[in-house]
Write an enzyme that holds these catalytic residues in place. Structure first.
Site, PDB file in Angstrom:
ATOM      1  N   ASP A  34       0.860  -1.170  -0.013  1.00  0.00           N
ATOM      2  CA  ASP A  34      -0.119  -0.096   0.118  1.00  0.00           C
ATOM      3  C   ASP A  34       0.558   1.219  -0.145  1.00  0.00           C
ATOM      4  OD1 ASP A  34      -3.331   0.002   1.071  1.00  0.00           O
ATOM      5  OD2 ASP A  34      -2.141   2.121   0.718  1.00  0.00           O
ATOM      6  N   VAL A  90      -7.619  -2.086  -4.692  1.00  0.00           N
ATOM      7  CA  VAL A  90      -7.616  -0.643  -4.385  1.00  0.00           C
ATOM      8  C   VAL A  90      -8.953  -0.286  -4.198  1.00  0.00           C
ATOM      9  CG1 VAL A  90      -5.327  -0.331  -5.271  1.00  0.00           C
ATOM     10  CG2 VAL A  90      -7.241   0.005  -6.785  1.00  0.00           C
ATOM     11  N   THR A  92     -12.362   2.305  -4.938  1.00  0.00           N
ATOM     12  CA  THR A  92     -12.908   2.515  -6.182  1.00  0.00           C
ATOM     13  C   THR A  92     -14.008   3.507  -5.774  1.00  0.00           C
ATOM     14  OG1 THR A  92     -14.143   0.537  -6.197  1.00  0.00           O
ATOM     15  CG2 THR A  92     -12.324   0.794  -7.781  1.00  0.00           C
ATOM     16  N   THR A  94     -16.776   6.825  -5.225  1.00  0.00           N
ATOM     17  CA  THR A  94     -17.689   7.441  -6.508  1.00  0.00           C
ATOM     18  C   THR A  94     -16.914   8.593  -6.888  1.00  0.00           C
ATOM     19  OG1 THR A  94     -19.461   6.633  -5.591  1.00  0.00           O
ATOM     20  CG2 THR A  94     -19.846   8.548  -7.060  1.00  0.00           C
ATOM     21  N   GLU A 160     -14.959  -9.707  -4.758  1.00  0.00           N
ATOM     22  CA  GLU A 160     -15.134 -10.183  -3.216  1.00  0.00           C
ATOM     23  C   GLU A 160     -16.270  -9.835  -2.838  1.00  0.00           C
ATOM     24  OE1 GLU A 160     -13.025 -12.135  -1.192  1.00  0.00           O
ATOM     25  OE2 GLU A 160     -14.937 -11.922  -0.578  1.00  0.00           O
ATOM     26  N   PHE A 161     -16.843 -10.905  -2.103  1.00  0.00           N
ATOM     27  CA  PHE A 161     -18.278 -10.723  -1.656  1.00  0.00           C
ATOM     28  C   PHE A 161     -18.288 -10.761  -0.239  1.00  0.00           C
ATOM     29  CE2 PHE A 161     -18.750 -12.507  -5.739  1.00  0.00           C
ATOM     30  CZ  PHE A 161     -19.798 -11.744  -6.539  1.00  0.00           C
ATOM     31  N   CYS A 271     -19.839   0.379   0.117  1.00  0.00           N
ATOM     32  CA  CYS A 271     -20.114  -0.437  -1.178  1.00  0.00           C
ATOM     33  C   CYS A 271     -21.739  -0.080  -1.587  1.00  0.00           C
ATOM     34  CB  CYS A 271     -20.056  -2.111  -0.994  1.00  0.00           C
ATOM     35  SG  CYS A 271     -18.367  -2.468  -0.603  1.00  0.00           S
TER      36      CYS A 271
HETATM   37  P1  NAD Z   1      -9.826   0.782   1.437  1.00  0.00           P
HETATM   38  O1  NAD Z   1      -9.992   2.204   1.053  1.00  0.00           O
HETATM   39  O2  NAD Z   1     -10.168   0.160   2.808  1.00  0.00           O
HETATM   40  O3  NAD Z   1      -8.144   0.152   0.809  1.00  0.00           O
HETATM   41  C1  NAD Z   1      -7.862   0.359  -0.307  1.00  0.00           C
HETATM   42  C2  NAD Z   1      -6.631   0.773  -0.122  1.00  0.00           C
HETATM   43  O4  NAD Z   1      -5.954   0.895  -1.459  1.00  0.00           O
HETATM   44  C3  NAD Z   1      -5.974   2.103   0.453  1.00  0.00           C
HETATM   45  O5  NAD Z   1      -5.423   1.402   1.775  1.00  0.00           O
HETATM   46  C4  NAD Z   1      -5.326   3.033  -0.491  1.00  0.00           C
HETATM   47  O6  NAD Z   1      -4.104   3.485   0.214  1.00  0.00           O
HETATM   48  C5  NAD Z   1      -4.703   1.588  -1.290  1.00  0.00           C
HETATM   49  N1  NAD Z   1      -4.154   2.187  -2.673  1.00  0.00           N
HETATM   50  C6  NAD Z   1      -4.863   2.927  -3.572  1.00  0.00           C
HETATM   51  N2  NAD Z   1      -4.107   3.353  -4.621  1.00  0.00           N
HETATM   52  C7  NAD Z   1      -2.756   2.534  -4.521  1.00  0.00           C
HETATM   53  C8  NAD Z   1      -1.813   2.290  -5.200  1.00  0.00           C
HETATM   54  N3  NAD Z   1      -1.709   2.665  -6.625  1.00  0.00           N
HETATM   55  N4  NAD Z   1      -0.740   1.715  -4.918  1.00  0.00           N
HETATM   56  C9  NAD Z   1      -1.022   1.039  -3.527  1.00  0.00           C
HETATM   57  N5  NAD Z   1      -2.016   1.145  -2.858  1.00  0.00           N
HETATM   58  C10 NAD Z   1      -3.025   1.720  -3.176  1.00  0.00           C
HETATM   59  O7  NAD Z   1     -10.971  -0.155   0.338  1.00  0.00           O
HETATM   60  P2  NAD Z   1     -11.654  -1.387   0.757  1.00  0.00           P
HETATM   61  O8  NAD Z   1     -13.012  -1.381   1.515  1.00  0.00           O
HETATM   62  O9  NAD Z   1     -10.586  -2.308   0.950  1.00  0.00           O
HETATM   63  O10 NAD Z   1     -12.276  -1.727  -0.925  1.00  0.00           O
HETATM   64  C11 NAD Z   1     -11.454  -2.126  -2.015  1.00  0.00           C
HETATM   65  C12 NAD Z   1     -12.268  -2.451  -2.902  1.00  0.00           C
HETATM   66  O11 NAD Z   1     -12.942  -3.776  -2.770  1.00  0.00           O
HETATM   67  C13 NAD Z   1     -13.463  -1.402  -3.396  1.00  0.00           C
HETATM   68  O12 NAD Z   1     -13.522  -1.477  -4.817  1.00  0.00           O
HETATM   69  C14 NAD Z   1     -14.614  -2.054  -2.855  1.00  0.00           C
HETATM   70  O13 NAD Z   1     -15.654  -1.550  -3.432  1.00  0.00           O
HETATM   71  C15 NAD Z   1     -14.410  -3.428  -2.769  1.00  0.00           C
HETATM   72  N6  NAD Z   1     -15.089  -4.227  -1.873  1.00  0.00           N
HETATM   73  C16 NAD Z   1     -15.063  -3.863  -0.652  1.00  0.00           C
HETATM   74  C17 NAD Z   1     -15.835  -4.564   0.359  1.00  0.00           C
HETATM   75  C18 NAD Z   1     -15.726  -4.129   1.890  1.00  0.00           C
HETATM   76  O14 NAD Z   1     -16.620  -4.531   2.681  1.00  0.00           O
HETATM   77  N7  NAD Z   1     -15.103  -2.908   2.191  1.00  0.00           N
HETATM   78  C19 NAD Z   1     -16.276  -5.868  -0.010  1.00  0.00           C
HETATM   79  C20 NAD Z   1     -16.176  -6.185  -1.260  1.00  0.00           C
HETATM   80  C21 NAD Z   1     -15.510  -5.462  -2.263  1.00  0.00           C
HETATM   81  C1  UDX Z   2     -21.844  -5.337   1.686  1.00  0.00           C
HETATM   82  C2  UDX Z   2     -22.209  -6.696   1.028  1.00  0.00           C
HETATM   83  O1  UDX Z   2     -23.204  -7.293   1.809  1.00  0.00           O
HETATM   84  C3  UDX Z   2     -21.038  -7.594   0.828  1.00  0.00           C
HETATM   85  O2  UDX Z   2     -21.415  -8.847  -0.099  1.00  0.00           O
HETATM   86  C4  UDX Z   2     -20.067  -6.856  -0.168  1.00  0.00           C
HETATM   87  O3  UDX Z   2     -19.043  -7.449  -0.478  1.00  0.00           O
HETATM   88  C5  UDX Z   2     -19.895  -5.473   0.489  1.00  0.00           C
HETATM   89  O4  UDX Z   2     -21.040  -4.869   0.715  1.00  0.00           O
HETATM   90  P1  UDX Z   2     -21.169  -4.640   4.078  1.00  0.00           P
HETATM   91  O5  UDX Z   2     -21.468  -3.278   3.456  1.00  0.00           O
HETATM   92  O6  UDX Z   2     -19.817  -4.798   4.681  1.00  0.00           O
HETATM   93  O7  UDX Z   2     -21.275  -5.771   2.903  1.00  0.00           O
HETATM   94  O8  UDX Z   2     -22.111  -4.937   5.212  1.00  0.00           O
HETATM   95  P2  UDX Z   2     -23.867  -5.373   5.183  1.00  0.00           P
HETATM   96  O9  UDX Z   2     -23.873  -6.532   6.080  1.00  0.00           O
HETATM   97  O10 UDX Z   2     -24.391  -5.903   3.499  1.00  0.00           O
HETATM   98  O11 UDX Z   2     -24.566  -4.156   5.418  1.00  0.00           O
HETATM   99  C6  UDX Z   2     -24.552  -2.932   4.847  1.00  0.00           C
HETATM  100  C7  UDX Z   2     -25.797  -2.123   5.449  1.00  0.00           C
HETATM  101  O12 UDX Z   2     -27.076  -2.658   5.478  1.00  0.00           O
HETATM  102  C8  UDX Z   2     -25.262  -1.520   7.155  1.00  0.00           C
HETATM  103  O13 UDX Z   2     -25.529  -0.375   7.106  1.00  0.00           O
HETATM  104  C9  UDX Z   2     -26.359  -2.787   7.647  1.00  0.00           C
HETATM  105  O14 UDX Z   2     -26.644  -2.327   8.915  1.00  0.00           O
HETATM  106  C10 UDX Z   2     -27.673  -2.463   6.573  1.00  0.00           C
HETATM  107  N1  UDX Z   2     -28.547  -3.695   6.927  1.00  0.00           N
HETATM  108  C11 UDX Z   2     -28.039  -4.867   6.434  1.00  0.00           C
HETATM  109  C12 UDX Z   2     -29.669  -3.449   6.934  1.00  0.00           C
HETATM  110  O15 UDX Z   2     -30.146  -2.357   7.454  1.00  0.00           O
HETATM  111  N2  UDX Z   2     -30.670  -4.401   7.254  1.00  0.00           N
HETATM  112  C13 UDX Z   2     -30.325  -5.651   6.900  1.00  0.00           C
HETATM  113  O16 UDX Z   2     -31.150  -6.557   7.059  1.00  0.00           O
HETATM  114  C14 UDX Z   2     -29.173  -5.819   6.512  1.00  0.00           C
END
Ligand code: NAD
Ligand code: UDX
Length: 463
Positions: A34, A90, A92, A94, A160-161, A271
């Protein structure tokens, strides 16, 4: 055969997912890199209680793999050079400015990471999209790699889900692993990694575009269920129905199921909103206006769900919050995470501050700095910035938020709020005192027995 992996992005996805992969695949050598030095330092601070991500079970997994076959580093170039496979995890977000602002995904980070891979990779390299991306982003990556000097590339999609708060169990026992791509041998390489802990029937192979679109679709459908039940909660409150009874009844239909039917203050997290906006942008781009409008309504319902709660609280407190103290229980967007991104607490607290309230905020996991940053950012971005004269304080001791409070608002479903001892806490509040439970997350009968007035989301019965 893949032996060395580099994961770019050490965030909520990169850190936990690579920890589980390293745990389940001892033969792999994984480096998570990172640009953020503080984040990497925090990941390397295992055992001192300051990991950048709070996730139940994460420390235990890390303690088995950190330094064994998992490393965290800021040497992005070095890790890419050694890797057979590069995962792009990394952020993504809005887009904030320019064309598509407020809807399209900002691909700056993915593009920068890809350009660095193009410059540094050696030999044959498989690049795997792990971030959630607009459909056809793999085309962009192919074009960047087409001009790379030193290597041959294959691009796969493997969204990733996992959900925060349950990331470790989701990663260890996924409902499915989705692999999208056009090159069978590269797909085989990636599948052979997951096959070390995921059974074959849970591994789905598709083309690239189906994989990219399936991720956006999954989040859109999940978010849609929450907007649906929140709309029904409002109808319950007007009609005498009870949303818990309604969801029990409809969830028992095996075609609907019980998941994702809990009413609340609206969905938060990094997300859902972003991915819905992404889908809306895509539909608009292809001229599919009714499709875009359909998904837009899911976002609008969520915004309305938050606004209506703030307005209802003001109304119940005699139309003014000036000189009133409101205890806020929970600031994270859901329980079991320290993440505040898009938390409903941000929008609701901002509205209450605008009305002049003093907020006493408690969350078991969110730091004071994170609360301050989230509220400051929201107020700076709001057209009515500075309109309110409210103030807020973050309290680490839960008792302290009840002191002289006129109302308590439960916003996050932390288990500990279900065990509050109202007989001890209620006497600390002013009278008349209110409890607003936006999650059905505390014992309102006990609060009422202590002389407090109560309101629960989706309950049409007058308590
Ligand atoms: P995050 O912001 O927590 O982490 C992303 C990291 O990437 C940051 O630490 C940033 O410094 C680093 N980064 C950015 N550009 C870089 C570069 N050029 N080189 C090295 N490091 C770099 O984000 P996140 O929550 O881990 O989400 C990452 C992706 O996964 C997003 O597209 C998101 O939509 C997706 N996703 C997130 C979740 C979730 O629950 N948070 C679940 C499924 C998918
Ligand atoms: C979501 C998706 O579930 C996951 O599959 C994807 O990879 C990333 O986005 P996350 O955002 O981490 O995960 O949590 P999630 O459990 O989906 O909850 C999202 C929001 O919905 C939270 O604010 C939660 O409180 C709310 N929620 C969830 C409700 O209000 N009611 C529900 O029944 C479930």
């Amino acid at each position: 055969m893949v032996q060395t992996i580099c994961c770019i992005g050490a965030g909520y996805v990169g850190g936990p997912s690579m920890a589980v992969m390293a745990d389940r695949c001892p033969g792999l050598d994984i480096t998570v890199v990172d640009l953020d030095q503080q984040r990497i330092a925090a990941w390397n601070n295992l055992g001192r209680g300051s990991l950048p991500v709070y996730e139940p079970g994460l420390e235990a997994v890390l303690s088995r793999v950190a330094g064994r076959n998992l490393r965290f580093s800021t040497d992005v170039a070095g890790a890419i050079r050694k890797a057979d496979m590069v995962f792009l995890s990394v952020n993504t977000p809005t887009k904030r400015n320019g064309h598509g602002a407020g809807q399209a995904a900002d691909l700056t980070y993915i593009e920068k990471a890809a350009r660095q891979v193009a410059d540094e990779a050696r030999g044959s390299t498989i690049v795997v999209e792990r971030s959630t991306l607009p459909v056809r982003t793999a085309d962009v990556l192919h074009r960047i790699f087409a001009n790379a000097p030193g290597a041959r590339f294959e691009v796969l999609s493997n969204p990733e889900f996992m959900a925060e708060g349950t990331a470790i169990s989701d990663l260890e026992c996924p409902d499915r692993v989705l692999l999208g791509g056009n090159c069978e041998s590269s797909l085989d390489d990636l599948q052979s990694i997951y096959a070390q802990w995921v059974s074959p029937e849970r591994i789905i192979r598709t083309n690239l575009w189906s994989s990219e679109l399936a991720k956006l679709t999954a989040n859109a459908f999940l978010a849609q269920r929450i907007s649906s039940i929140n709309s029904i909660a409002a109808v319950c409150e007007q009609t005498g129905a009870d949303v818990d009874q309604v969801r029990q009844a409809i969830g028992s239909d095996s075609r609907l199921g019980h998941h994702f039917l809990k009413p609340g203050p609206g969905f938060g997290g990094s997300c859902f909103r972003k991915d819905l906006l992404n889908l809306i942008y895509l539909a608009d781009h292809y001229g599919l206006t009714p499709v875009a409008d359909y998904w837009r309504s899911v976002v609008e319902m969520n915004d309305w769900a938050q606004q209506r709660l703030a307005r209802m609280i003001v109304r119940q407190l005699f139309g003014t919050l000036r000189d009133k103290t409101i205890a806020i229980l929970g600031f994270a967007f859901k329980a079991d995470t320290n993440d505040t991104r898009e938390s409903p607490a941000i929008a609701i607290c901002t509205e209450l501050l605008r009305e002049g309230a003093h907020l006493a905020i408690h969350d078991p996991c969110v730091s004071e700095q994170a609360v301050q940053q989230a509220l400051a950012e929201r107020q700076a971005g709001s057209p009515q910035a500075g309109a309110g004269q409210g103030s807020f304080q973050v309290q680490h001791r839960i008792e302290a938020v009840f002191d002289d409070a006129d109302a308590v608002v439960l916003l996050t479903d932390w288990a500990e709020y279900g065990e509050l001892d109202w007989s001890r806490l209620a006497p600390r509040m002013r009278r008349p005192g209110w409890v607003f439970d936006t999650r059905r997350g505390t014992d309102l009968a006990a609060a009422r027995a202590c002389g407090l007035e109560t309101w629960a989301i989706g309950s049409g019965e007058q308590f």
